[in-house]
Design a protein around this motif. Structure first.
Motif, PDB file in Angstrom:
ATOM      1  N   GLY A 379       0.795  -1.221   0.000  1.00 14.70           N
ATOM      2  CA  GLY A 379       0.000   0.000   0.000  1.00 14.70           C
ATOM      3  C   GLY A 379       0.824   1.264   0.000  1.00 14.70           C
ATOM      4  O   GLY A 379       0.299   2.346  -0.290  1.00 14.70           O
ATOM      5  N   THR A 383       1.275  -2.751  -4.655  1.00 14.84           N
ATOM      6  CA  THR A 383      -0.171  -3.010  -4.584  1.00 14.84           C
ATOM      7  C   THR A 383      -0.489  -4.469  -4.925  1.00 14.84           C
ATOM      8  O   THR A 383      -1.630  -4.798  -5.242  1.00 14.84           O
ATOM      9  N   GLN A 386      -3.195  -5.551  -2.829  1.00 16.02           N
ATOM     10  CA  GLN A 386      -4.390  -4.712  -2.800  1.00 16.02           C
ATOM     11  C   GLN A 386      -5.632  -5.598  -2.713  1.00 16.02           C
ATOM     12  O   GLN A 386      -5.777  -6.569  -3.446  1.00 16.02           O
ATOM     13  N   GLU A 593      -5.384   2.517  -3.757  1.00 17.18           N
ATOM     14  CA  GLU A 593      -4.603   1.373  -4.241  1.00 17.18           C
ATOM     15  C   GLU A 593      -5.181   0.757  -5.518  1.00 17.18           C
ATOM     16  O   GLU A 593      -4.450   0.107  -6.271  1.00 17.18           O
TER      17      GLU A 593
END
Length: 632
Positions: A379, A383, A386, A593
């Motif tokens: 984050g 990502t 995510q 994100e």
């Protein structure tokens, strides 16, 4: 406040003599048996059966319980009770606490001990039954109470005036006589906590809350009103001008505001990740303030100590808790604070550096000294993970509901879901194993899973990790096949920012709550592992051997760093708080994100509350951010 100072205050409290005047109440808990009792022959009505009953101190009695937990030299109680079974139980419990009850006046007629009867049926509270709400206190009782107050003012270091029951002081002459005494003993610490008569007393140290302060300033407010910090400061200042004695204005999770002869002080709220019960927290603050002030502690320090004490009691569920010295030490030794809640919740108050997207959350910062930088991974740079929240939430919900996952009604399901989502939001950035420890506690708290079927933290972690890694591995496979590239799984500008810092001679470290082998593999897959000269650090499954706190402390110790020489970058509250505690520069990465750029308001809110000095939505303005941080 340092641990040594807390210990010193606790030691000084043991010499304090304190008296409490107020509304002494008792809570009566009657746990009803759902089977009921017999049908009355006289009325034909079904009688209710009490399976168990118990009684606990309330009102000013709970203030005494909180005082006793801190073991002062003497506690003297002053108040009126009825000649009844509840009054006798109240006296018994106060005596067991070591309080001197000779100041309790028994009024035999037109007075019942104030009692809150609380029937419970199958865990649900039934309509309350109140005693003593239409008492008529006589002038003779008032005379006896005022004589006891005068006696207490001669020998006590502090007097608490605690009023909570509506109509409990029916005679106007009582206020006149009490104020005459308070004026005569103006050098004494007299702490007022009054729900209904705050404007009647004079020459007092005032403890109140923001809404009560507004009303005392003639402002019409309602329970759900949100008051601005500027207004609240104004209310507190006006109240201080009345008697030129300290004013303590409690603001719930937003902390305590203090006005005294030295000016205005703010004590931030304490961030707590557990489920909380705020009942009785005000009594804890009142008692701790009085003891500290009676011991000669400055008002701002007294408020900070009282804030720690309240942080102890709100974590005690299904009871009106108290805070002992060791418990206050445990909270105060490493407290996490809630910073700038007004700014966190209102983006309109944000201000920016030189027409950029770099939000400056603090009035002043020691800049241009950064030598070392710690980065969170997930984050903040990567990502790849995510959506972990959307995986963790159902894992937790299923674990808590157990066999009832498919059949739980809407009320229960949404209660569990809210509890889980609130915890995930608050715990972002901590190690997964710590989150799973909290899950074990939540499973036990809800009590829907038989004890023998509850997994340990590692068992729940395995379930979550298996689900998450399926997602992560799919994404890494796409990278390896060339279907996507590293820019599809990194925050915009992150790699350019890392390289720029390396070129400027800043030593970089990666510290993640993810398992060590996973964070190494994922940073290598994304091509930035080699930038972290200081090493890549991740969870080893044992919180006694690894945490972000340990990494930061080790870096500062090994390199002999002063606070501003270390900058921490992260999208979770954990790393931001740990940096703030050590006076480093905390940069919050509040990025969306999914898009990998742009501001996430949810992240911004929690990062400001965690203590971020700076907020950026991503690293797209990396050149300006480098120049700002290094003073180029």
């Amino acid at each position: 406040m340092k641990e040594e100072r807390i210990r010193e205050i606790l030691a000084r409290i043991k010499d304090v003599k304190v008296a409490v005047y107020g509304d002494f109440c008792i809570d009566a808990y009657w746990l009803l048996d759902p089977r009921g009792s017999e049908v009355s022959l006289e009325t034909g009505l079904q009688a209710r059966a009490v399976a168990r009953h118990y009684y606990s101190l309330g009102g000013a009695s709970n203030v005494v319980a909180n005082l006793a937990a801190l073991e002062p030299a003497a506690i003297h109680v002053i108040g009126a009770i009825g000649d009844d079974i509840f009054g006798r139980e109240l006296v018994r419990q106060l005596n067991n606490l070591g309080a001197d009850t000779t100041g309790l006046v028994v009024q035999g007629e037109n007075f019942e001990t104030v009692t809150f009867g609380k029937p419970y049926l199958e865990g649900s509270e039934q309509p309350r039954i109140d005693f003593g709400f239409f008492n008529r206190r006589t002038e003779a009782t008032d005379e006896a109470l005022l004589a006891a107050v005068e006696k207490a003012l001669r020998w006590a270091d502090a007097l608490i005036v605690n009023q909570q029951v509506p109509g409990s002081i029916p005679n106007e002459s009582f206020f006149d006589r009490a104020n005459e005494l308070f004026g005569r003993f103006a050098e004494k610490v007299i702490v007022l906590d009054s729900r209904h008569y705050g404007e009647k007393f004079k020459n007092i140290y005032r403890k109140t809350n923001d809404l009560e302060a507004a009303r005392l300033n003639g402002v019409d407010v309602h329970l759900d009103d949100v008051l601005s910090l500027a207004d609240v400061k104004g209310y507190a200042g006006t109240l201080y001008q009345q008697f030129h004695k300290p004013v303590f204005l409690t603001r719930g999770p937003r902390g305590i505001l203090i006005v005294d002869s030295e000016g205005l002080h703010e004590v931030p709220g304490v961030q707590l990740l557990k489920k909380l019960d705020t009942v009785g927290a005000g009594d804890t603050v009142t008692s701790a303030l009085a003891l500290c002030l009676g011991a000669g502690v400055r008002p701002a320090e007294a408020a900070e100590f009282a804030n720690f004490a309240a942080a102890v009691t709100v974590q005690k569920l299904f009871q009106t808790g108290t805070a002992s010295g060791p418990e206050i030490l445990e909270v105060g030794a490493d407290a996490d604070y809630i910073y700038q809640p007004e700014l966190a919740c209102d983006r309109r108050k944000a201000r920016y550096f030189d027409d950029s997207e770099i939000e400056l959350c603090c009035e002043s910062m020691a800049m241009a000294r950064m030598r070392h930088a710690v980065f969170d991974n997930d984050g903040t740079i990567s990502t790849l993970r995510q959506g972990w929240e959307q995986i963790m939430a159902p894992v937790m919900i299923k674990a808590i509901l157990g066999q009832k996952y498919e059949t739980a009604d809407e009320t229960l399901y949404h209660k569990v879901r809210k509890r889980v989502l609130d915890y995930i939001d608050q715990s972002t950035g901590v190690q997964t194993v710590v989150q799973m420890e909290a899950l074990v506690e939540m499973v036990r708290e809800f009590g829907l899973v038989p004890a023998g079927e509850i997994r340990d933290k590692l068992g729940y972690k395995q379930i979550y990790n298996d689900a998450l890694m399926e997602l992560v591995n799919t994404r890494i496979d796409k990278l390896r096949r060339g279907e996507l590239d590293i820019h599809d799984y990194t925050i915009k500008g992150a790699l350019e920012f890392l390289r720029a810092l390396r070129q400027k001679g800043v030593k970089l470290y990666l510290a993640s709550g993810t398992d060590h082998e996973d964070v190494v593999a994922e940073s290598e897959a994304l091509g930035y592992a080699g930038l972290f000269e200081g090493g890549i650090h991740g969870s080893v499954g044992d919180v006694t051997r690894y945490s972000k706190k340990m990494v930061i402390e080790k870096i500062m110790a090994e390199n002999n760093l002063q606070g501003p020489e270390l900058t921490v970058f992260g999208d979770g509250p954990v790393e931001i708080r740990e940096c703030r505690k050590r006076e480093g520069i905390a940069v919050g990465i509040a990025s969306d994100e999914i898009r990998r750029h742009g501001l996430s308001m949810e992240k911004r809110t929690r990062l400001v509350k965690a203590g971020a000095h700076i907020i950026v939505p991503d690293f797209s303005q990396h050149a300006r951010l480098v120049n700002f941080l290094l003073g180029d």
